[in-house]
Design an enzyme around this catalytic site. Structure first.
Site, PDB file in Angstrom:
ATOM      1  N   GLU A  76       1.603  -3.057  -7.431  1.00 56.13           N
ATOM      2  CA  GLU A  76       1.266  -1.771  -8.063  1.00 56.13           C
ATOM      3  C   GLU A  76       2.225  -1.486  -9.186  1.00 56.13           C
ATOM      4  O   GLU A  76       3.442  -1.606  -9.036  1.00 56.13           O
ATOM      5  CB  GLU A  76       1.384  -0.586  -7.083  1.00 56.13           C
ATOM      6  N   GLU A 114       3.718  -0.038   1.298  1.00 56.12           N
ATOM      7  CA  GLU A 114       4.749   0.991   1.149  1.00 56.12           C
ATOM      8  C   GLU A 114       5.093   1.691   2.456  1.00 56.12           C
ATOM      9  O   GLU A 114       4.948   2.918   2.584  1.00 56.12           O
ATOM     10  CB  GLU A 114       4.331   2.029   0.112  1.00 56.12           C
TER      11      GLU A 114
HETATM   12  C1  GCO Z   1       0.932   3.498  -2.771  1.00 53.75           C
HETATM   13  C2  GCO Z   1       0.688   4.483  -3.743  1.00 53.75           C
HETATM   14  C3  GCO Z   1      -0.702   4.674  -4.195  1.00 53.75           C
HETATM   15  C4  GCO Z   1      -0.631   5.805  -5.156  1.00 53.75           C
HETATM   16  C5  GCO Z   1       0.073   5.345  -6.412  1.00 53.75           C
HETATM   17  C6  GCO Z   1       0.258   6.453  -7.415  1.00 53.75           C
HETATM   18  O1  GCO Z   1       1.682   3.833  -1.989  1.00 53.75           O
HETATM   19  O2  GCO Z   1       0.465   2.407  -2.752  1.00 53.75           O
HETATM   20  O3  GCO Z   1       1.086   5.694  -3.232  1.00 53.75           O
HETATM   21  O4  GCO Z   1      -1.489   4.889  -3.064  1.00 53.75           O
HETATM   22  O5  GCO Z   1      -1.862   6.301  -5.441  1.00 53.75           O
HETATM   23  O6  GCO Z   1       1.336   4.883  -6.106  1.00 53.75           O
HETATM   24  O7  GCO Z   1       1.060   7.444  -6.861  1.00 53.75           O
END
Ligand code: GCO
Length: 460
Positions: A363, A181
């Protein structure tokens, strides 16, 4: 529907959809280093920007930090055993750069490297594929002090770090990702000041974006050289960006947020161009040949997706728009995120059409603030319901032609949820942070049954 019904009904919908998935579809779970490892000052780990950021009062709800988190650094064996019991096939984790290179560069820390040896060997012994991500936001603080993502030299620093990791683990790890991300940590770190380094400056943001893209390219090349049989991707969050109100100003705001959030990384990395809205802002950071340095061949697209996002016009905001909450009356998860499975299906199809790479959903999941009941169980029906309907959307996308090859729930464990600290829980497994006791929630049992049912179906 009772909990038994929810758990027993594996939630895959009509049989035709059950058969939609490819036979070797991978079912996994995801975590990240800073969110679970703890042991922040153990065995020579250096500080990361998140350690520093958490020290400042007001940054994190409840003053929480990742100092201990799930103590996964010491309890990884128990966590692997849990995954094994649940039938998890793949585990995505990230390496903490400051654990293996305490100052980001220079001599590696053997004790830190050895931790990931133990983790990877334990996973393989349990029949679980390790998926290794190089960067899930915990930049070594020493590199931040040299300018961090604003210093173009970070391309080389990241390339060297990638080479070290791929040389060390490439004999056992096949799936590598460069970044997790990138749009979140750049936009939140340099646009909205919600994450370290806490800036709000469009010029800095664009510089950081460009340097992350250059580092991605260098990382891909370094992994490919050090571990030629590896399968390399990057992980992007893609979420429809919507205007909060039906006004031309909000529509323009949503288009700009879309450029930063959904396009600033996959488009240069995979198509070799920046989105038109950002191209002029990138010019001051750009050198000749950069787009070729960024667009390196990769093998898969990691997609993180939870819900749509919203923007509103705000001419006084540093980026010219503001982040907005979803409108009232939409369906929401327990922590207030919009639940919209059709958006997930559409994103899968759109990513497939645009980039033509195998997609792994790296995710997806739901947050809640749950507690065990008097019997000590965590009956998280809302998470099960979310996973069911998003699983249905995934199957619809595959039936409509999207090349999706795997799905990883965020997350294995309740963990450090960045600015929300430990309040928002995303785990399939509940963690009592006072005792570190793990309790698989109803959703963990549901997911295990679903994986089992899929495996039976695939074997037919
Ligand atoms: C990411 C996410 C995770 C978070 C999840 C819930 O960027 O991969 O931010 O680290 O914990 O998306 O918010």
């Amino acid at each position: 529907m009772t909990i038994q019904d929810e758990v027993l009904n594996c939630g895959t919908g009509p049989a035709a959809l059950l058969r939609a998935l490819p036979r070797d579809f991978v079912w996994g779970v995801s975590t990240s280093s800073y969110q679970i490892e703890g042991a922040s000052q153990v065995d020579g780990r250096g500080p990361s920007i998140w350690d520093e950021y958490c020290k400042v009062p007001g940054h994190i709800d409840n003053g929480d930090t990742g100092d201990v988190a799930c103590d996964h650094y010491h309890r990884y064996g128990e966590d692997i055993a849990l995954m094994h019991q649940l039938g998890i096939q793949a585990y995505r984790f990230s390496v903490a750069w400051p654990r293996v290179l305490p100052t980001g560069l220079g001599p590696p820390n053997e004790a830190g490297l050895a931790f990931y040896d133990r983790l990877i060997d334990g996973l393989l012994a349990a029949g679980i594929q390790p998926w290794l991500c190089l960067y899930h936001w915990d930049l070594p603080q020493a590199l931040q002090e040299r300018g961090g993502w604003l210093n173009r030299d970070i391309r080389g620093w990241f390339g060297d770090y990638a080479a070290l990791v791929a040389r060390r683990y490439g004999d056992r790890v096949r799936h590598f990702a460069t970044f997790n991300e990138p749009s979140v940590f750049t936009l939140f770190g340099y646009g909205f000041a919600w994450h370290p380094p806490g800036q709000t400056d469009a010029a800095a943001l664009c510089r950081a974006i460009h340097h992350v893209n250059l580092a991605h390219g260098a990382g891909v090349d370094a992994i490919r050289t050090a571990a030629p049989s590896s399968v390399i991707g990057a992980i992007h969050n893609v979420q429809p960006s919507r205007p909060v109100d039906a006004t031309p100003g909000d529509a323009a705001a949503a288009r700009l947020l879309d450029a930063y959030w959904n396009r600033a990384f996959p488009e240069p990395q995979l198509l070799g161009t920046y989105p038109t809205a950002l191209a002029p802002l990138m010019e001051s950071a750009m050198q000749s040949g950069d787009l070729d340095r960024i667009r390196r061949p990769v093998d898969w697209f990691g997609l993180n997706h939870y819900s749509p996002i919203y923007a509103r016009a705000d001419s006084k905001a540093p980026l010219g728009f503001a982040w907005a909450d979803a409108p009232p009356n939409v369906r929401r998860s327990p922590i207030g995120w919009q639940v919209d499975p059709a958006a997930f299906r559409d994103v899968l199809l759109d990513v497939h059409r645009r980039y033509r790479l195998p997609i792994y959903v790296t995710e997806n999941g739901a947050g809640a603030n749950e507690k065990p009941n008097e019997a000590g169980e965590v009956i998280d029906l809302e998470r099960i319901s979310y996973l069911r309907i998003y699983g249905g959307a995934l199957r619809e996308a595959v039936s409509a032609g999207a090349d999706v090859r795997g799905y990883f729930v965020w997350s294995l464990l309740d963990n450090f949820e960045w600015g929300a600290g430990y309040e928002n829980r995303f785990g399939l497994v509940y963690v009592d942070f006072a005792t570190q006791r793990r309790i698989p929630k109803a959703s963990a049992h549901w997911y295990a049954r679903m994986i089992h049912a899929e495996a039976m179906e695939a074997a037919r």
